[in-house]
Every structure is written in C-alpha cells, then in structure tokens.
Design a protein around this motif. Structure first.
Motif, PDB file in Angstrom:
ATOM      1  N   PRO A   1       0.823  -1.223   0.000  1.00 20.52           N
ATOM      2  CA  PRO A   1       0.000   0.000   0.000  1.00 20.52           C
ATOM      3  C   PRO A   1       0.850   1.264   0.000  1.00 20.52           C
ATOM      4  O   PRO A   1       0.484   2.256  -0.629  1.00 20.52           O
ATOM      5  CB  PRO A   1      -0.823  -0.115   1.283  1.00 20.52           C
ATOM      6  CG  PRO A   1      -0.223  -1.187   2.075  1.00 20.52           C
ATOM      7  CD  PRO A   1       0.480  -2.098   1.126  1.00 20.52           C
ATOM      8  N   GLY A   2       2.004   1.223   0.702  1.00 19.43           N
ATOM      9  CA  GLY A   2       2.878   2.401   0.727  1.00 19.43           C
ATOM     10  C   GLY A   2       3.363   2.764  -0.663  1.00 19.43           C
ATOM     11  O   GLY A   2       3.293   3.923  -1.072  1.00 19.43           O
ATOM     12  N   ILE A   3       3.840   1.765  -1.400  1.00 18.20           N
ATOM     13  CA  ILE A   3       4.377   2.034  -2.734  1.00 18.20           C
ATOM     14  C   ILE A   3       3.271   2.509  -3.679  1.00 18.20           C
ATOM     15  O   ILE A   3       3.419   3.497  -4.396  1.00 18.20           O
ATOM     16  CB  ILE A   3       5.082   0.776  -3.290  1.00 18.20           C
ATOM     17  CG1 ILE A   3       6.375   0.533  -2.497  1.00 18.20           C
ATOM     18  CG2 ILE A   3       5.392   0.935  -4.768  1.00 18.20           C
ATOM     19  CD1 ILE A   3       7.083  -0.742  -2.836  1.00 18.20           C
ATOM     20  N   VAL A   4       2.139   1.794  -3.643  1.00 15.98           N
ATOM     21  CA  VAL A   4       1.032   2.190  -4.522  1.00 15.98           C
ATOM     22  C   VAL A   4       0.555   3.601  -4.169  1.00 15.98           C
ATOM     23  O   VAL A   4       0.288   4.429  -5.047  1.00 15.98           O
ATOM     24  CB  VAL A   4      -0.117   1.172  -4.412  1.00 15.98           C
ATOM     25  CG1 VAL A   4      -1.349   1.666  -5.145  1.00 15.98           C
ATOM     26  CG2 VAL A   4       0.321  -0.170  -4.990  1.00 15.98           C
ATOM     27  N   MET A   5       0.489   3.903  -2.874  1.00 13.83           N
ATOM     28  CA  MET A   5       0.067   5.241  -2.468  1.00 13.83           C
ATOM     29  C   MET A   5       1.065   6.287  -2.954  1.00 13.83           C
ATOM     30  O   MET A   5       0.694   7.394  -3.327  1.00 13.83           O
ATOM     31  CB  MET A   5      -0.066   5.309  -0.949  1.00 13.83           C
ATOM     32  CG  MET A   5      -0.789   6.537  -0.470  1.00 13.83           C
ATOM     33  SD  MET A   5      -0.465   6.840   1.245  1.00 13.83           S
ATOM     34  CE  MET A   5      -1.365   5.515   1.997  1.00 13.83           C
ATOM     35  N   GLY A   6       2.353   5.903  -2.975  1.00 13.29           N
ATOM     36  CA  GLY A   6       3.373   6.806  -3.508  1.00 13.29           C
ATOM     37  C   GLY A   6       3.040   7.221  -4.933  1.00 13.29           C
ATOM     38  O   GLY A   6       3.077   8.410  -5.267  1.00 13.29           O
ATOM     39  N   PHE A   7       2.673   6.258  -5.770  1.00  6.78           N
ATOM     40  CA  PHE A   7       2.314   6.594  -7.154  1.00  6.78           C
ATOM     41  C   PHE A   7       1.069   7.463  -7.190  1.00  6.78           C
ATOM     42  O   PHE A   7       0.933   8.324  -8.048  1.00  6.78           O
ATOM     43  CB  PHE A   7       2.106   5.319  -7.969  1.00  6.78           C
ATOM     44  CG  PHE A   7       3.386   4.735  -8.478  1.00  6.78           C
ATOM     45  CD1 PHE A   7       3.976   5.236  -9.632  1.00  6.78           C
ATOM     46  CD2 PHE A   7       4.028   3.724  -7.793  1.00  6.78           C
ATOM     47  CE1 PHE A   7       5.161   4.718 -10.095  1.00  6.78           C
ATOM     48  CE2 PHE A   7       5.221   3.201  -8.252  1.00  6.78           C
ATOM     49  CZ  PHE A   7       5.791   3.699  -9.413  1.00  6.78           C
ATOM     50  N   MET A   8       0.158   7.240  -6.228  1.00  8.07           N
ATOM     51  CA  MET A   8      -1.041   8.062  -6.187  1.00  8.07           C
ATOM     52  C   MET A   8      -0.705   9.524  -5.878  1.00  8.07           C
ATOM     53  O   MET A   8      -1.363  10.435  -6.364  1.00  8.07           O
ATOM     54  CB  MET A   8      -1.992   7.504  -5.126  1.00  8.07           C
ATOM     55  CG  MET A   8      -3.328   8.187  -5.060  1.00  8.07           C
ATOM     56  SD  MET A   8      -4.105   7.930  -3.458  1.00  8.07           S
ATOM     57  CE  MET A   8      -3.394   9.240  -2.500  1.00  8.07           C
ATOM     58  N   ILE A   9       0.362   9.728  -5.074  1.00  4.98           N
ATOM     59  CA  ILE A   9       0.708  11.093  -4.657  1.00  4.98           C
ATOM     60  C   ILE A   9       1.591  11.805  -5.680  1.00  4.98           C
ATOM     61  O   ILE A   9       1.682  13.031  -5.676  1.00  4.98           O
ATOM     62  CB  ILE A   9       1.402  11.048  -3.275  1.00  4.98           C
ATOM     63  CG1 ILE A   9       0.430  10.493  -2.246  1.00  4.98           C
ATOM     64  CG2 ILE A   9       1.848  12.415  -2.805  1.00  4.98           C
ATOM     65  CD1 ILE A   9       1.110  10.150  -0.963  1.00  4.98           C
ATOM     66  N   VAL A  10       2.233  11.034  -6.572  1.00  4.99           N
ATOM     67  CA  VAL A  10       3.120  11.630  -7.573  1.00  4.99           C
ATOM     68  C   VAL A  10       2.511  12.860  -8.272  1.00  4.99           C
ATOM     69  O   VAL A  10       3.155  13.901  -8.330  1.00  4.99           O
ATOM     70  CB  VAL A  10       3.582  10.570  -8.608  1.00  4.99           C
ATOM     71  CG1 VAL A  10       4.068  11.211  -9.880  1.00  4.99           C
ATOM     72  CG2 VAL A  10       4.679   9.717  -8.014  1.00  4.99           C
ATOM     73  N   PRO A  11       1.261  12.773  -8.778  1.00  2.29           N
ATOM     74  CA  PRO A  11       0.726  13.933  -9.492  1.00  2.29           C
ATOM     75  C   PRO A  11       0.652  15.198  -8.630  1.00  2.29           C
ATOM     76  O   PRO A  11       0.907  16.293  -9.129  1.00  2.29           O
ATOM     77  CB  PRO A  11      -0.678  13.487  -9.896  1.00  2.29           C
ATOM     78  CG  PRO A  11      -0.646  12.016  -9.856  1.00  2.29           C
ATOM     79  CD  PRO A  11       0.337  11.632  -8.813  1.00  2.29           C
ATOM     80  N   THR A  12       0.314  15.036  -7.339  1.00  2.28           N
ATOM     81  CA  THR A  12       0.254  16.195  -6.444  1.00  2.28           C
ATOM     82  C   THR A  12       1.603  16.902  -6.410  1.00  2.28           C
ATOM     83  O   THR A  12       1.698  18.117  -6.611  1.00  2.28           O
ATOM     84  CB  THR A  12      -0.104  15.743  -5.012  1.00  2.28           C
ATOM     85  OG1 THR A  12      -1.306  14.992  -5.060  1.00  2.28           O
ATOM     86  CG2 THR A  12      -0.265  16.922  -4.090  1.00  2.28           C
ATOM     87  N   ILE A  13       2.667  16.122  -6.147  1.00  4.59           N
ATOM     88  CA  ILE A  13       3.992  16.713  -6.017  1.00  4.59           C
ATOM     89  C   ILE A  13       4.470  17.228  -7.372  1.00  4.59           C
ATOM     90  O   ILE A  13       5.028  18.322  -7.478  1.00  4.59           O
ATOM     91  CB  ILE A  13       4.975  15.681  -5.429  1.00  4.59           C
ATOM     92  CG1 ILE A  13       4.544  15.356  -3.996  1.00  4.59           C
ATOM     93  CG2 ILE A  13       6.391  16.190  -5.473  1.00  4.59           C
ATOM     94  CD1 ILE A  13       5.451  14.400  -3.280  1.00  4.59           C
ATOM     95  N   ALA A  14       4.214  16.469  -8.437  1.00  3.64           N
ATOM     96  CA  ALA A  14       4.684  16.883  -9.758  1.00  3.64           C
ATOM     97  C   ALA A  14       4.030  18.182 -10.181  1.00  3.64           C
ATOM     98  O   ALA A  14       4.704  19.110 -10.632  1.00  3.64           O
ATOM     99  CB  ALA A  14       4.405  15.784 -10.782  1.00  3.64           C
TER     100      ALA A  14
END
Lengths: 298, 309
Positions: free
Chosen positions: B165-178
């Motif tokens: 879940p941590g890794i998948v959530m990381g990809f979910m947050i990518v657009p916010t940071i990008a």
C-alpha cells in the motif's frame, strides 16, 4: 609555458566531458522517473482491462448484486446509487462553490481580515482527509441533529462538502483569467456589478469552471472513504428511489467485494472497477477536451 | 440655461436585488467556515466524552490498541494506546514519500525545464489520469496484484503488509507533487535562467543550482501537501494494510493506520454511545489535528514562495 597550457587545456576538456556525462545522466534520470510513472499507469490500466473484460457484460448493469450467484450478479443498484449520490453532490456543491468563488473573486476586499480568513480556511479544507468529511456527516446528518439515517442524501452531502473547496479554488482560477478590461468595459457602460458578473465574467469563465467541476465530480464519484462512514456499506440489492432511500455506490461495492474469497467475486470486482474507470476516464477526457477547445489567451 | 442632468447620478434607486445577491454570495463563502466549525464541533463533543473515560496520556503514549475487542459497552477491558495506529500511519507515509518525492520531483523538473510544449501536453493528462484513479481501485490492486509481486521479491508471506500500500500510495501522490512542483519552478522568472546560461552553465546546472533553490519553498510545500495526502489516505491502507493494530516497524507486516481504524469501525458495527464509537471520533480528532498542522505549514510555505519575486 607549454607545460602549463597543455594540462590546463586537458583539464578544461576533461571537466567539460564530465559535465556532459553528468548532465546526460541527469536527463536520463528524469526520463526514468517519467517512464516509471507511465509504466505504472499502463500496468494498472492493462490489469484492469484484462481482468475486467472477463465479466464486462450486460449482466453488470442489468442485474443486482448477489452473494449466492456472483457469476451472473451485477452492480445495478450501485451504479444507480452512484448516479443519485453524484447528482445530489452536483446540485449542492456546484452552486455553492461557484457562488463562494464569485464572492471571493469579484466582491471581496482582500485587505479585510475576514476575507483572508475565509481564503485560508478553504485552502485548509481542500487538504482535509476525506474520512473527516465522513465523520462530520455521520455526526451531524446521519445521526446527531439532522438524523436522516444512512440514506442517499447523507452520501451526497458528504461528497458535496468534500469537493466544495476544490470547486471554489478552480472556479476562482477561471474567474481570475478573465481580464480586467472586460469588467471595466461593462461597468463603464453603466452595468451594475452583478450584471457585469452575470452577463460578462461568468460566461467568459464557463469553460474553466466546467473543466474544474467535471474533475471535482469525477473525484467525488470515485470516492469511497466518506461513504463508508455514512452507511453505504450495507448490502443493497434494490435501486434507490429517492433522496431518503438506502443506497450503495460503485466504489463502496468494490470495497465490499474485497473480503470475498471466491474467484467469481474477484472477477465481478474487476468488472465493476473497469466500469468505474471507463466512466471516470470519459469524464476526464471531456474535461481535457473542454480545456483544450476553449482555452483562451486574452 | 442648462441646469445639469435631470437625474442626480449619485442618487439612483437603491438596487435591492444587487444587495440580496451579495448577501447570498457572502453566505456561500461563509459556509466554508461553517463546515470547518462543524468538523471541529462534531469531532470535539464525542472526543471529550472519550477522554472522560480514557486518560489523555494513556491514549497518546500507550502502545496497545484493542478498541474492537471485548464487551462492546465496557471501557475497561480494552487498551486505548493510539501509538500503534500512529506508527503504522508514519511508516506507510514514509514508504509513500520514498516513492513519490523522487518520481514527482523528477517529473516536475522534466515538465518545467526540459519538456517541449507538445510533450507537456501529452504528459500532463497522463499525470491527471494517475490522480483520477479511485483509491479503492488502488487498494484492490495493491492487495490482489502488487502484494503477491512484492511478497515474491522481498520474501514475506503475509496477505496484509505496509509495503505494497505504501508504494502504490506513492504513485497516487506523484501527481500532487509533480504538478505543484512544476508550478513552483515555472514561477521562477526566465531572467534567472538566462543569467545562469550567460555565465556558461548548462541546463542541468541551471536547473539544480538556480531554478531548484529559487523554487525550494514551493517544492517543500508540494512535498508537505503530499505528506498530508498520505496521512489522510484511507482506502488503500484499509484494504491492503490490514486491520491488525500492532506496534511494528517492519514494513513487510500488516498494521492498522489511523484512517484504517476509522474505516474498519465505521463499516463494522459501532453502536452509538459505545466506547468504540467514541474512539472513532478521538482518532478522527487526532488525524484532523495532525493534517491541520501539516496543511497550515504547507500553506505558509506556498505564501512565502509566491512573495519572493
């Protein structure tokens, strides 16, 4: 002299080469980041399409959920629940959000502390976790003062509160991109502030507002966390018939299928996910198209 | 003799309609404040009830959480130490950030400094699709697809774990940071880059030594917002991290986060007035307080970078 110039020249080319290599490596790393992101997304979409297609049939929308016959069960009640809740969300959140944005952008004096407080508050609300909106609605609407129970209306309220700040923020951006001259021209012709806003500014900002609203609505439709708190998790095999009907929605239905162990339930879950993703991608596509089609540089 | 205009321009009929409209608009804007007050009130009252039965020190520093066990209406047969939930939240957040920060910043730098207009037009919608995938879908995929893969690679045999879940959530947050990172870097004036190029720096040096530091507070704000997303994310951790509240630092084990607890109790049976019902609000209040602090920090940072130029 020669002994000093030769190494110096060497040194220069060497650092240049090293610079060239590091900067190529850097650019390659940036590419790698984007490649990883794209690979992840395509992998996710490929899995959903591949696993979802197995059960992506008419039963999905014509049949009700069933715990006994997952092979032929559908998600009709959840699909209609999603439409009902989405509709209520739009009816509550869009007018309120646009009105608040119009006030902040066209009427409010940003020097006044209360307007700055409203602004700060909206920024903060936009980042409040979705479950908190579920807790709020649970405490106020489902139980507590309003006490209407776990019905369609409660789900709509929870999601409307969730996307309200997003709609306010995107609408403000759309209003801000309408140039000052449009307003000045209208006011100079004797129009009042509201006439200017209603007949000039808002129509000019419609594409931007629509884009933001569609993206916000697609977020609401995919959201499950607040709805779990306001009671959409019950096993519902009938279609909602009003705002005070019990309900479930597609994301919540998918969540309900998680603990089921049989493969048939997994297939159904993937088919439901595919259905949800198709709806959301269609909404996203419309939003992107709107933005590209009507984006105006003044 | 001309005596001026026949109507006095300064004294038109008062426009009551305009005033009504303004009141309506002001009301809509204040509603957002009412929502915040509503959140605080709805969290506070049950939380106060909770703390009449449970000591606040026991709650904040206790290392055991057994809210779902024992007699539903007994306060005393359960352990109310929230640390296991907090630690699990922190671990998942750290894993998510370890994925999202490098990838998000890489994407942001590329989009802002390297990409042509055409490439940007293709890549931005891709990021938006990534952000648009519902979290329940990410959670389901984390459980059914990614956990078996990671279990094979890292060698563990639990169904629930914090890694996937941590890794998948990381990809979910990518657009916010990008997207926020790109905004911050695009806001750096062109003159700074031109100055850097004029001194002989190449694109990488200009990016890393001029643009990145100039946009730093905006970039930090983006990361801070990413943290608040990760802390508050619910569905991925509820589905894939499991519902065992245990104090562990091993990401290969399953554990329950704060949001995971809220979702689990809410979808199960929590009779109104039972201890577990009140604990839902206490954990919610803690979550709200944590994200409020994170959000305010992020808002301050954004303000700061907006005023630099």
């Amino acid at each position: 002299m020669t002994t000093t110039t030769v190494p110096r020249a060497n040194m220069l080319t060497r650092t240049r080469n090293r610079d060239g290599i590091t900067s190529a490596v850097f650019a390659a790393l940036l590419w790698l980041c984007l490649a990883l992101i794209c690979i992840f997304l395509f992998f996710v979409l490929a899995v959903i399409v591949q696993k979802g297609l197995a059960r992506f049939d008419a039963n999905l929308v014509t049949h009700q959920p069933s715990k006994i016959r997952p092979e032929t069960a559908g998600v009709q009640s959840a699909l209609l629940g999603t439409l009902w809740v989405g509709g209520i969300t739009a009816v509550i959140a869009l007018p309120l959000g646009i009105a608040a944005a119009v006030y902040l952008e066209e009427y409010a004096n940003p020097a006044k502390w209360w307007n700055r407080a409203i602004e700060l508050n909206i920024q903060n609300l936009a980042a409040v976790p979705a479950v908190i909106y579920g807790i709020l609605t649970l405490g106020f609407v489902v139980r507590g003062p309003v006490s209407i129970g776990a019905v369609v209306m409660a789900g709509g309220v929870a999601l409307a509160l969730l996307i309200l700040p997003v709609i306010i923020i995107t609408t403000r951006e759309a209003l801000r991109s309408v140039p000052r001259e449009i307003r000045d021209g209208s006011l100079a012709l004797g129009a009042t502030q509201w006439q200017t806003t209603w007949r000039q500014v808002l129509p000019a900002a419609v594409p931007g507002i629509a884009t933001g609203s569609i993206l916000a609505m697609s977020r609401a439709i995919g959201e499950a966390a607040p709805l779990i708190l306001v009671g959409a998790t019950t096993f519902v095999t009938f279609n909602p018939d009003g705002v005070l009907s019990r309900y479930t929605t597609l994301p919540v239905q998918i969540y309900n299928l998680v603990p089921q162990d049989r493969d048939a339930f997994r297939d159904l879950a993937y088919a439901a996910i595919l259905l949800l993703i198709v709806v959301l991608l269609a909404m996203n596509a419309v939003a992107i198209w709107l933005r590209n089609r009507y984006q105006r540089r003044w | 003799m001309w005596r001026g205009p026949s109507i006095d321009l300064g004294q038109q009929h008062p426009r009551h309609g305009e005033r009504v409209i303004k009141v309506v608009l002001v009301g809509a804007a204040w509603l957002s404040v009412a929502v915040t007050i509503g959140i605080v009130v709805s969290l506070l009252a049950p939380t106060v009830t909770f703390f009449t039965h449970v000591g606040i020190v026991d709650f904040l520093f206790g290392t055991e959480w057994t809210a779902g066990f024992g007699n539903k209406f007994s306060w005393t047969d359960k352990a109310w130490g929230v640390l296991p939930l907090v630690v699990a939240t922190a671990i998942v957040t750290v894993i998510a950030l370890a994925v999202a920060v490098p990838l998000g910043l890489g994407a942001a730098i590329y989009l802002s400094e390297y990409a042509s207009e055409r490439v940007r037009k293709v890549l931005k919608p891709i990021l938006e699709v990534l952000a648009g995938v519902p979290t329940v879908v990410y959670g389901f995929l984390a459980l059914t697809i990614f956990t078996p893969i990671f279990a094979h690679v890292v060698r563990f045999d639990t169904i629930h774990n914090m890694l996937s879940p941590g890794i998948v959530m990381g990809f979910m947050i990518v657009p916010t940071i990008a997207s926020l990172g790109e905004d911050a870097m695009s806001a750096v004036p062109l003159a700074l880059r031109q100055g850097s190029y004029a001194l002989g720096a190449n694109r990488m040096k200009t990016t890393l030594r001029v643009v990145f530091p100039a946009a730093l507070s905006g970039i930090v704000a983006a990361i801070v917002l990413g943290i608040s997303r990760a802390v508050g994310e619910t569905m991925i951790v509820t589905i894939a991290a499991g519902s065992r509240a245990q104090l562990t630092f091993d990401p290969r084990e399953g554990a329950q986060t704060m949001t995971g607890f809220i979702a689990q109790i809410a979808s199960g049976d929590a009779p109104q007035g039972s201890p577990v019902y009140y604990s839902l609000f206490a954990v919610g209040a803690l979550l709200f307080a944590i994200t409020l602090l994170i959000n305010l920090a992020s808002i301050r940072l954004v303000r700061k970078y907006r005023q630099v130029y």
